[in-house]
Design a protein around this motif. Structure first.
Motif, PDB file in Angstrom:
ATOM      1  N   HIS A 391       1.320 -25.825 -32.967  1.00 19.95           N
ATOM      2  CA  HIS A 391       0.392 -25.444 -34.025  1.00 19.95           C
ATOM      3  C   HIS A 391       1.066 -24.719 -35.186  1.00 19.95           C
ATOM      4  O   HIS A 391       0.406 -23.998 -35.941  1.00 19.95           O
ATOM      5  CB  HIS A 391      -0.725 -24.558 -33.437  1.00 19.95           C
ATOM      6  CG  HIS A 391      -1.640 -25.287 -32.492  1.00 19.95           C
ATOM      7  ND1 HIS A 391      -1.326 -25.453 -31.171  1.00 19.95           N
ATOM      8  CD2 HIS A 391      -2.821 -25.914 -32.703  1.00 19.95           C
ATOM      9  CE1 HIS A 391      -2.304 -26.132 -30.582  1.00 19.95           C
ATOM     10  NE2 HIS A 391      -3.223 -26.430 -31.500  1.00 19.95           N
ATOM     11  N   THR A 392       2.355 -24.871 -35.330  1.00 26.51           N
ATOM     12  CA  THR A 392       3.074 -24.309 -36.488  1.00 26.51           C
ATOM     13  C   THR A 392       3.874 -25.411 -37.174  1.00 26.51           C
ATOM     14  O   THR A 392       4.230 -26.425 -36.560  1.00 26.51           O
ATOM     15  CB  THR A 392       4.020 -23.168 -36.055  1.00 26.51           C
ATOM     16  OG1 THR A 392       4.877 -23.629 -35.008  1.00 26.51           O
ATOM     17  CG2 THR A 392       3.240 -21.965 -35.569  1.00 26.51           C
ATOM     18  N   ASP A 393       4.154 -25.162 -38.431  1.00 24.79           N
ATOM     19  CA  ASP A 393       4.912 -26.141 -39.219  1.00 24.79           C
ATOM     20  C   ASP A 393       6.345 -26.226 -38.699  1.00 24.79           C
ATOM     21  O   ASP A 393       6.952 -25.211 -38.341  1.00 24.79           O
ATOM     22  CB  ASP A 393       4.894 -25.732 -40.699  1.00 24.79           C
ATOM     23  CG  ASP A 393       5.535 -26.788 -41.579  1.00 24.79           C
ATOM     24  OD1 ASP A 393       6.733 -26.645 -41.862  1.00 24.79           O
ATOM     25  OD2 ASP A 393       4.819 -27.749 -41.946  1.00 24.79           O
ATOM     26  N   GLY A 418       0.566 -20.089 -37.450  1.00 22.49           N
ATOM     27  CA  GLY A 418      -0.136 -21.351 -37.584  1.00 22.49           C
ATOM     28  C   GLY A 418      -1.487 -21.195 -38.267  1.00 22.49           C
ATOM     29  O   GLY A 418      -1.815 -20.136 -38.830  1.00 22.49           O
ATOM     30  N   PRO A 419      -2.339 -22.222 -38.198  1.00 23.09           N
ATOM     31  CA  PRO A 419      -3.627 -22.204 -38.906  1.00 23.09           C
ATOM     32  C   PRO A 419      -4.653 -21.285 -38.274  1.00 23.09           C
ATOM     33  O   PRO A 419      -5.699 -21.026 -38.865  1.00 23.09           O
ATOM     34  CB  PRO A 419      -4.079 -23.667 -38.825  1.00 23.09           C
ATOM     35  CG  PRO A 419      -3.402 -24.210 -37.613  1.00 23.09           C
ATOM     36  CD  PRO A 419      -2.069 -23.516 -37.544  1.00 23.09           C
ATOM     37  N   GLY A 420      -4.375 -20.792 -37.068  1.00 22.62           N
ATOM     38  CA  GLY A 420      -5.329 -19.908 -36.425  1.00 22.62           C
ATOM     39  C   GLY A 420      -6.428 -20.677 -35.702  1.00 22.62           C
ATOM     40  O   GLY A 420      -6.499 -21.904 -35.730  1.00 22.62           O
ATOM     41  N   ILE A 421      -7.297 -19.927 -35.048  1.00 22.00           N
ATOM     42  CA  ILE A 421      -8.392 -20.516 -34.265  1.00 22.00           C
ATOM     43  C   ILE A 421      -9.707 -19.984 -34.810  1.00 22.00           C
ATOM     44  O   ILE A 421      -9.868 -18.770 -35.006  1.00 22.00           O
ATOM     45  CB  ILE A 421      -8.258 -20.160 -32.771  1.00 22.00           C
ATOM     46  CG1 ILE A 421      -6.883 -20.594 -32.243  1.00 22.00           C
ATOM     47  CG2 ILE A 421      -9.358 -20.813 -31.944  1.00 22.00           C
ATOM     48  CD1 ILE A 421      -6.606 -20.117 -30.822  1.00 22.00           C
ATOM     49  N   LYS A 470      -7.143 -15.210 -36.410  1.00 23.23           N
ATOM     50  CA  LYS A 470      -7.971 -15.274 -37.597  1.00 23.23           C
ATOM     51  C   LYS A 470      -7.588 -16.533 -38.347  1.00 23.23           C
ATOM     52  O   LYS A 470      -6.411 -16.810 -38.573  1.00 23.23           O
ATOM     53  CB  LYS A 470      -7.763 -14.032 -38.472  1.00 23.23           C
ATOM     54  CG  LYS A 470      -8.728 -13.968 -39.648  1.00 23.23           C
ATOM     55  CD  LYS A 470      -8.532 -12.658 -40.411  1.00 23.23           C
ATOM     56  CE  LYS A 470      -9.510 -12.581 -41.575  1.00 23.23           C
ATOM     57  NZ  LYS A 470      -9.339 -11.329 -42.361  1.00 23.23           N
ATOM     58  N   GLU A 471      -8.584 -17.305 -38.670  1.00 23.64           N
ATOM     59  CA  GLU A 471      -8.337 -18.607 -39.273  1.00 23.64           C
ATOM     60  C   GLU A 471      -7.516 -18.452 -40.548  1.00 23.64           C
ATOM     61  O   GLU A 471      -7.845 -17.669 -41.437  1.00 23.64           O
ATOM     62  CB  GLU A 471      -9.670 -19.308 -39.564  1.00 23.64           C
ATOM     63  CG  GLU A 471      -9.522 -20.786 -39.876  1.00 23.64           C
ATOM     64  CD  GLU A 471     -10.864 -21.475 -39.968  1.00 23.64           C
ATOM     65  OE1 GLU A 471     -10.883 -22.695 -40.193  1.00 23.64           O
ATOM     66  OE2 GLU A 471     -11.901 -20.790 -39.799  1.00 23.64           O
ATOM     67  N   GLY A 472      -6.388 -19.198 -40.588  1.00 22.48           N
ATOM     68  CA  GLY A 472      -5.523 -19.186 -41.757  1.00 22.48           C
ATOM     69  C   GLY A 472      -4.381 -18.203 -41.679  1.00 22.48           C
ATOM     70  O   GLY A 472      -3.483 -18.235 -42.524  1.00 22.48           O
TER      71      GLY A 472
END
Length: 485
Positions: A391-393, A418-421, A470-472
């Motif tokens: 979940h990371t670039d 990453g983008p978070g949940i 946290k998302e983002g």
């Protein structure tokens, strides 16, 4: 325990059992009171009669007893039988022998033992009375007084003691009459108490009857109903609270059972879906090969590689399911003292390989010891690290590991950028077969079991796993172990 001398089965009703037992207790108490009253009254009447008789004896001059003509003569009333002398016996005790002063006009004089007469010569014993039987078989109460010496001295004979007796029959009749009155009043009191107590018991047990009626209507669909726990009786209120607590536990058990059944249904559906997809793919490739693709090297190689990948995926899924099944039972862990700092540093080459071009940061406290199964702990760390990698670039991703000793144990944080949940998904991420991004997880070969396995392993260690996201802004998984014994 049966307090009765015979076997008697009480009615099954609590109301009647309380009533019967209370009546038995009251009857026993009244019986004891009656016995005590009988003997106390008997002692009082006998003592009073003895004092009266003693006073009567003392009122007769001793000099008149020696000459019968000087004795008081019986009174006559309208030709009736003479009275006075028939009421008592009067005797002179000389040399241990009792002589009847009144003759046939009075009661028979009881003859006592020489030891008794010798004892009565003592001044302190002369005030006592004796109950004995006269020659005619009648019970008499006898009292004594000092005698006088006849003129002429010893040769003429010495009179030592004067005794007077009276029949105890009137006293016995009075005692039995009083006992009969007491028994009659006790019976009336028990009858009145029966009526009053029955009404009191019925009113007292009304809250219990209300509980019984409420229980009759209880079923699986009404486990939310509750019994009033304040009915004015401490024991009934405690019973109501206990029953409500039991209903609460039953309701929770039913809810957990429903949730377990729902999870099992979802588990079977998801497992079937996960297994069906690769099996369908393998079946499709086999059909292609059977249609002639096996004769074409390029298509044959592509089909074989694809089937190999799908079978590996099925094998991994089966292994994870078997592992979860073992963890759901009593997990067998090889617990031993482990230096967690050293264990993670030994994993650094493997973690760096998985991270690829992502930036890996490890901030580990030194000499952090825990009691754990080292292989299972490595598996949890790899699962979480692999999840962070996915979940990371690949170029700009950053994964950090922080190990520290806290006040009550050890904490390991695996953090990514990453983008978070999403918040609504965080409570489901440890569920089996749950994937926030199904297509991405399927492309990477994941079945949504890694986090479930990690949580089961941490639970078996009596530790825990949690998530902060946290998302983002990224996600942080936190592993913690209790302080080592």
């Amino acid at each position: 325990m049966n307090i009765l001398p015979f076997k008697w089965k009480l009615p099954q009703s609590l109301r009647y059992q309380l009533l019967v037992r209370m009546l038995l207790i009251l009857s026993f108490i009244l019986f004891i009171i009656g016995i005590l009253q009988f003997f106390v009254m008997k002692g009082f009447l006998y003592q009073n009669e003895a004092e009266t008789l003693q006073a009567r004896l003392m009122s007769i001059p001793a000099e008149r007893l020696i000459n019968e003509e000087n004795l008081p003569q019986p009174r006559q009333e309208n030709g009736a039988e003479p009275i006075f002398v028939q009421e008592f016996s009067l005797g002179l005790i000389e040399d241990g022998e009792a002589s009847n002063v009144l003759g046939e006009d009075g009661l028979a004089v009881p003859q006592l033992s020489e030891d008794t007469y010798e004892q009565m010569m003592e001044p302190e014993d002369l005030q006592q009375h004796v109950v004995t039987t006269d020659p005619n078989g009648n019970r008499q109460m006898v009292v004594f007084r000092p005698a006088f010496q006849r003129p002429g001295g010893v040769e003429a004979g010495d009179v030592q003691i004067i005794q007077m007796g009276v029949s105890t029959a009137p006293l016995q009749q009075l005692l039995w009459r009083q006992l009969l009155i007491f028994v009659s009043l006790s019976a009336l009191a028990l009858a009145a108490g029966l009526v009053i107590y029955f009404s009191v018991i019925r009113k007292t047990l009304r809250p219990l009857s209300n509980i019984v009626e409420s229980v009759k209507h209880m079923n699986a669909d009404r486990l939310d109903d509750r019994i009033p726990d304040s009915q004015g009786q401490e024991e009934i209120d405690r019973l109501s609270r206990s029953f409500n607590d039991m209903l609460e536990r039953l309701n929770e058990s039913f809810e957990q059972e429903k949730e377990t059944k729902e999870q099992m249904r979802r588990f079977i559906a998801d497992a079937s879906h996960e297994l069906r997809t690769p099996i369908t793919s393998v079946h499709g490739y086999l059909e292609v090969l059977l249609r002639g693709a096996a004769q074409k090297p390029e298509q044959l190689s592509k089909a074989l590689h694809s089937m190999h990948g799908e079978t590996r995926r099925v094998m991994k899924l089966v292994e994870e399911l078997l592992l979860l099944a073992k963890l759901d039972q009593t997990p067998e862990l090889e617990l031993q003292h482990t230096n967690l700092s050293m264990l993670i540093r030994d994993m650094e080459p493997q973690l760096a390989f998985l991270a690829g071009n992502r930036h890996l940061v490890m901030d580990l406290a030194d000499d952090v010891d825990i009691m754990c199964d080292a292989d299972k702990t490595r598996q949890v760390i790899l699962n979480l690290f692999h999840n962070a990698v996915e979940h990371t670039d690949a170029e700009d991703g950053k994964i950090e590991l922080f190990l520290e000793q806290t006040g009550d144990g050890v904490q390991l944080r695996i953090q990514d950028n990453g983008p978070g949940i999403r918040a609504e998904n965080q409570k489901h991420i440890f569920d089996r077969f749950y994937r926030e991004d199904s297509s991405r997880s399927r492309r990477s070969g994941g079945a949504g079991l890694g986090l479930s396995i990690s949580r089961s392993i941490m639970d078996a260690h009596h530790g825990g796993i949690s998530v902060e996201s946290k998302e983002g802004t990224g996600t942080t998984f936190i592993l913690y172990w209790s302080e080592m014994d």
